[in-house]
Design a protein around this motif. Structure first.
Motif, PDB file in Angstrom:
ATOM      1  N   ILE A 105       0.838  -1.205   0.000  1.00 55.02           N
ATOM      2  CA  ILE A 105       0.000   0.000   0.000  1.00 55.02           C
ATOM      3  C   ILE A 105       0.872   1.253   0.000  1.00 55.02           C
ATOM      4  N   LEU A 106       1.990   1.205   0.733  1.00 51.40           N
ATOM      5  CA  LEU A 106       2.905   2.341   0.737  1.00 51.40           C
ATOM      6  C   LEU A 106       3.466   2.589  -0.657  1.00 51.40           C
ATOM      7  N   GLU A 107       3.777   1.513  -1.373  1.00 50.62           N
ATOM      8  CA  GLU A 107       4.303   1.656  -2.728  1.00 50.62           C
ATOM      9  C   GLU A 107       3.288   2.349  -3.636  1.00 50.62           C
ATOM     10  N   GLY A 108       2.027   1.932  -3.549  1.00 47.48           N
ATOM     11  CA  GLY A 108       0.988   2.578  -4.358  1.00 47.48           C
ATOM     12  C   GLY A 108       0.767   4.022  -3.959  1.00 47.48           C
ATOM     13  N   SER A 109       0.806   4.307  -2.658  1.00 51.77           N
ATOM     14  CA  SER A 109       0.618   5.679  -2.172  1.00 51.77           C
ATOM     15  C   SER A 109       1.741   6.589  -2.644  1.00 51.77           C
ATOM     16  N   GLU A 119     -10.157   7.422   7.002  1.00 52.64           N
ATOM     17  CA  GLU A 119     -10.325   6.270   6.113  1.00 52.64           C
ATOM     18  C   GLU A 119      -9.195   6.187   5.094  1.00 52.64           C
ATOM     19  N   SER A 120      -8.652   7.335   4.723  1.00 52.18           N
ATOM     20  CA  SER A 120      -7.581   7.347   3.716  1.00 52.18           C
ATOM     21  C   SER A 120      -6.239   6.895   4.284  1.00 52.18           C
ATOM     22  N   ASP A 121      -6.101   6.825   5.612  1.00 48.57           N
ATOM     23  CA  ASP A 121      -4.857   6.378   6.226  1.00 48.57           C
ATOM     24  C   ASP A 121      -4.882   4.858   6.397  1.00 48.57           C
ATOM     25  N   PHE A 122      -3.721   4.292   6.649  1.00 46.97           N
ATOM     26  CA  PHE A 122      -3.652   2.832   6.764  1.00 46.97           C
ATOM     27  C   PHE A 122      -2.799   2.443   7.964  1.00 46.97           C
ATOM     28  N   VAL A 123      -3.303   1.475   8.741  1.00 42.43           N
ATOM     29  CA  VAL A 123      -2.609   0.996   9.945  1.00 42.43           C
ATOM     30  C   VAL A 123      -2.312  -0.486   9.785  1.00 42.43           C
ATOM     31  N   ALA A 124      -1.111  -0.898  10.191  1.00 39.32           N
ATOM     32  CA  ALA A 124      -0.734  -2.310  10.141  1.00 39.32           C
ATOM     33  C   ALA A 124      -0.022  -2.688  11.433  1.00 39.32           C
ATOM     34  N   ARG A 125      -0.103  -3.963  11.763  1.00 43.59           N
ATOM     35  CA  ARG A 125       0.704  -4.509  12.866  1.00 43.59           C
ATOM     36  C   ARG A 125       1.778  -5.382  12.227  1.00 43.59           C
ATOM     37  N   ILE A 126       3.038  -5.034  12.450  1.00 40.94           N
ATOM     38  CA  ILE A 126       4.120  -5.713  11.732  1.00 40.94           C
ATOM     39  C   ILE A 126       4.873  -6.688  12.625  1.00 40.94           C
ATOM     40  N   GLY A 127       4.391  -6.870  13.864  1.00 44.34           N
ATOM     41  CA  GLY A 127       5.020  -7.857  14.728  1.00 44.34           C
ATOM     42  C   GLY A 127       5.026  -7.417  16.174  1.00 44.34           C
ATOM     43  N   GLY A 128       4.771  -8.366  17.107  1.00 40.85           N
ATOM     44  CA  GLY A 128       4.818  -8.037  18.526  1.00 40.85           C
ATOM     45  C   GLY A 128       3.916  -6.865  18.857  1.00 40.85           C
ATOM     46  N   ASP A 129       4.513  -5.825  19.450  1.00 36.71           N
ATOM     47  CA  ASP A 129       3.753  -4.620  19.795  1.00 36.71           C
ATOM     48  C   ASP A 129       4.101  -3.469  18.855  1.00 36.71           C
ATOM     49  N   GLU A 130       4.565  -3.793  17.638  1.00 35.74           N
ATOM     50  CA  GLU A 130       4.954  -2.775  16.666  1.00 35.74           C
ATOM     51  C   GLU A 130       3.836  -2.544  15.645  1.00 35.74           C
ATOM     52  N   PHE A 131       3.501  -1.276  15.448  1.00 36.14           N
ATOM     53  CA  PHE A 131       2.477  -0.885  14.475  1.00 36.14           C
ATOM     54  C   PHE A 131       3.078   0.132  13.508  1.00 36.14           C
ATOM     55  N   THR A 132       2.581   0.132  12.273  1.00 38.77           N
ATOM     56  CA  THR A 132       2.968   1.147  11.304  1.00 38.77           C
ATOM     57  C   THR A 132       1.722   1.878  10.834  1.00 38.77           C
ATOM     58  N   ILE A 133       1.876   3.170  10.589  1.00 38.20           N
ATOM     59  CA  ILE A 133       0.749   4.001  10.152  1.00 38.20           C
ATOM     60  C   ILE A 133       1.182   4.803   8.929  1.00 38.20           C
ATOM     61  N   LEU A 134       0.341   4.794   7.904  1.00 41.28           N
ATOM     62  CA  LEU A 134       0.591   5.572   6.686  1.00 41.28           C
ATOM     63  C   LEU A 134      -0.402   6.722   6.634  1.00 41.28           C
ATOM     64  N   PHE A 186       7.793  11.718   3.166  1.00 42.55           N
ATOM     65  CA  PHE A 186       8.047  11.837   1.733  1.00 42.55           C
ATOM     66  C   PHE A 186       7.629  13.241   1.286  1.00 42.55           C
ATOM     67  N   PRO A 187       8.470  13.950   0.541  1.00 36.51           N
ATOM     68  CA  PRO A 187       9.694  13.481  -0.124  1.00 36.51           C
ATOM     69  C   PRO A 187      10.988  13.738   0.662  1.00 36.51           C
ATOM     70  N   GLU A 188      10.920  14.417   1.820  1.00 39.74           N
ATOM     71  CA  GLU A 188      12.127  14.854   2.513  1.00 39.74           C
ATOM     72  C   GLU A 188      13.079  13.715   2.862  1.00 39.74           C
ATOM     73  N   ASN A 189      12.532  12.571   3.298  1.00 36.42           N
ATOM     74  CA  ASN A 189      13.386  11.504   3.834  1.00 36.42           C
ATOM     75  C   ASN A 189      13.545  10.307   2.899  1.00 36.42           C
ATOM     76  N   GLY A 190      13.034  10.414   1.672  1.00 35.11           N
ATOM     77  CA  GLY A 190      13.199   9.313   0.741  1.00 35.11           C
ATOM     78  C   GLY A 190      11.976   9.132  -0.127  1.00 35.11           C
ATOM     79  N   ASP A 191      12.148   8.342  -1.203  1.00 39.10           N
ATOM     80  CA  ASP A 191      11.041   8.148  -2.141  1.00 39.10           C
ATOM     81  C   ASP A 191      10.773   6.674  -2.423  1.00 39.10           C
ATOM     82  N   ALA A 192      11.308   5.793  -1.559  1.00 38.93           N
ATOM     83  CA  ALA A 192      11.086   4.355  -1.717  1.00 38.93           C
ATOM     84  C   ALA A 192      10.587   3.785  -0.396  1.00 38.93           C
ATOM     85  N   PRO A 193       9.703   2.775  -0.441  1.00 42.49           N
ATOM     86  CA  PRO A 193       9.159   2.211   0.799  1.00 42.49           C
ATOM     87  C   PRO A 193      10.227   1.769   1.785  1.00 42.49           C
TER      88      PRO A 193
END
Length: 573
Positions: A157-161, A211-226, A269-276
């Protein structure tokens, strides 16, 4: 089939207006479906539609000026286009259909064979097959506990965004969040309570995100938010603060009121990079810095953190070079009897000289752990320690053990026990001359995540090799946990012995508790970091019999350690 499924939006991608009109006419004749047709005459226009297609299916001519359907199919796979693509061609070829299917096309139709019924059937099957494929992907890419996306789905999803943001010139943020002291809750209240807490946190994250944002759990107690559609960094910071506020509300779970806090790292993005991969890596580094600052902290990726990242990459590159060219050094710090300071053994401590700079283990070991290089480095350390023991045996010294630090990653790879066995066999070293040290915290992590770690520790002990729990007291273990581990030695962490830099023992009550507990379990105790006579005296009075530290010796080079081993006690330096 419901009414919604009978209305099908079709994008016909064809640079020949006559061909478009023929296909359009065929679709209009359909009695089963109502086709809403749109003509796209160039591949560049079609590329724009792939990211967020306003259609249910693409009908794509294979030849589009100087380019072919192959180019668009590759692009569609790259951006994870959710609409199926049916390829059309007026050229007879026995290989084109295989080629486009392998590239992800839903089907291949010769233009000369098209009929209304064939188009209806092909389009319907393509849409149904794509839906089933997406549903299966969603099942595979969902966290089974919380129902949130997992790392794989987040990266897609990050790649598409990112593709949308680059096209529209907009900004986005990637947030990494984990819960502070979650492991302590898991250990003290059990995994069922920990799972309930994770479910509650997932619900709170959903409640504060758009609704336009996205939340994932990537392991243990770690979450990522887009977070998309940002005006500036302050927008992302405001969202992060809102998340912290929601997560840190008191949580009533299983009869307990839990006060939870969180840390968040953020990359833009774009300050810190342009790839997932770059954005996720930098958000992770910022998270590490946020945790270092304290509870409920938010940290953006900065130029200072960029410097740290570059240093990390340089260290990784240097470590690979050091492994290839044997640039590590193995020092030996004596472990001695607190009563008479006679030597009982040595701890092997790795050192690395990177150019003219001596890199501290605290700087390069975390990099080695993160990159997996700790596995070959650990094997080098083990083999070098055994070579030292062989040289001592040739000198008639065969009663001092060497303890080696082992990363849990070495155990999780599944090959450490075999490496240990083969090394002992090839050097003919007595197993009781080796001791394996693993930290308390990582031992518990390994036990929870991979039961094989505990099985391998039992196998190591069966070989006759002793096991020591290092840095004891810095984790959250309990007597119940310690009874499960096949350990022989407990090492009191130096922070409890000389951590405050004073003459006296830093944490006498903790030291006394560890000695008493180890004695009740039949374990030996080694106190690390003894620097003063006062500390030694207090430890002896508690019943602690072994220690190591600068009071007697700093880590020694092999030749000097050999003099100590031959003498059996501290040698005048």
């Amino acid at each position: 089939m419901n009414d919604h499924d009978k209305h099908i939006r079709v994008h016909i991608v064809d640079d020949d207006p006559a061909d478009f009109l023929i296909i359009d006419e065929l679709l209009l004749q359909s009695k089963r479906f109502q086709f809403e047709v749109n003509h796209i005459s160039s591949i560049s226009e079609a590329r724009q539609e792939l990211i967020d297609p306003q259609c249910d299916v693409f009908l794509l001519d294979y030849f589009l000026g100087p380019e072919t359907a192959r180019d668009l199919l590759i692009e569609a796979r790259k951006v994870h286009c959710p609409a199926p693509i049916v390829v059309l061609t007026g050229v007879e070829s026995g290989t084109l259909d295989d080629e486009v299917i392998q590239l992800g096309a839903a089907d291949f139709l010769p233009k000369g064979d098209m009929t209304v019924s064939l188009l209806e059937r092909t389009i319907r099957h393509a849409i149904q097959h794509k839906r089933a494929e997406l549903e299966l992907e969603q099942m595979v890419k969902r966290d089974p506990l919380t129902g949130l996306g997992n790392r794989l789905l987040f990266e897609e999803i990050l790649e598409g965004s990112l593709a949308r943001c680059k096209r529209a010139g907009t900004r986005l943020a990637v947030l990494f969040m984990d819960l502070d002291r979650f492991k302590e809750i898991n250990d003290s209240l059990g995994h069922p309570t920990g799972d309930l807490l994770l479910l509650l946190i997932a619900d709170r994250l959903r409640s504060v995100m758009r609704e336009s944002d996205f939340v994932a759990r990537i392991g243990g107690d770690e979450f990522t938010i887009l977070i998309e559609d940002l005006h500036d960094a302050e927008d992302a910071l405001n969202v992060a603060r809102k998340i912290i506020q929601a997560v840190s509300q008191p949580s009533a779970i299983g009869g307990h009121e839990l006060n939870v806090s969180a840390s968040i790292g953020m990359a833009l993005f774009p300050e810190n990079g342009d790839a997932p991969i770059k954005l996720m890596q930098k958000a992770d580094i910022a998270l590490y810095e946020a945790k270092r600052k304290g509870l409920n902290s938010v940290q953006c990726f900065t130029s200072n953190l960029q410097t740290q990242l570059e240093r990390h990459l340089n260290i990784e590159k240097g470590l690979r070079h050091a492994l290839e060219h044997d640039h590590f050094e193995l020092m030996l710090q004596p472990q001695w009897d607190l009563r008479d300071r006679r030597i009982a053994g040595f701890e092997a401590l790795i050192r690395w000289r990177f150019g003219s700079e001596l890199i501290a283990p605290s700087d390069f070991i975390p990099v080695a752990e993160k990159t997996g290089l700790i596995v070959p480095i650990g094997e080098w350390l083990l083999q070098t320690a055994c070579r030292y023991l062989v040289k001592w045996r040739e000198l008639g010294v065969s009663h001092y053990r060497i303890s080696v630090n082992v990363s849990p990653l070495q155990l999780k790879t599944g090959h450490f026990v075999e490496t240990l066995q083969s090394t002992l066999k090839s050097t003919a070293i007595a197993a009781n001359l080796l001791e394996v040290e693993i930290t308390e915290d990582s031992l518990l992590d390994g036990h929870e995540e991979n039961p094989k770690v505990q099985q391998d520790l039992s196998r190591i002990r069966e070989l006759g090799v002793k096991i020591a729990i290092d840095d004891f007291g810095t984790g959250y273990s309990s007597l119940r946990y310690l009874r499960q581990f096949p350990a022989d030695v407990v090492k009191i962490d130096k922070s409890f012995v000389s951590g405050n830099g004073g003459e006296a023992l830093a944490e006498p009550e903790i030291c006394r508790a560890v000695v008493t507990m180890a004695d009740s379990l039949g374990m030996d105790v080694v106190a690390e970091g003894i620097e003063t006579i006062s500390q030694l005296t207090r430890l002896r009075a508690m019943g602690c019999r072994m220690g190591q530290g600068y009071l007697v010796s700093e880590p020694l080079a092999f030749d000097e350690a050999t003099q100590w081993a031959l003498a059996g006690e501290a040698v005048s330096r």
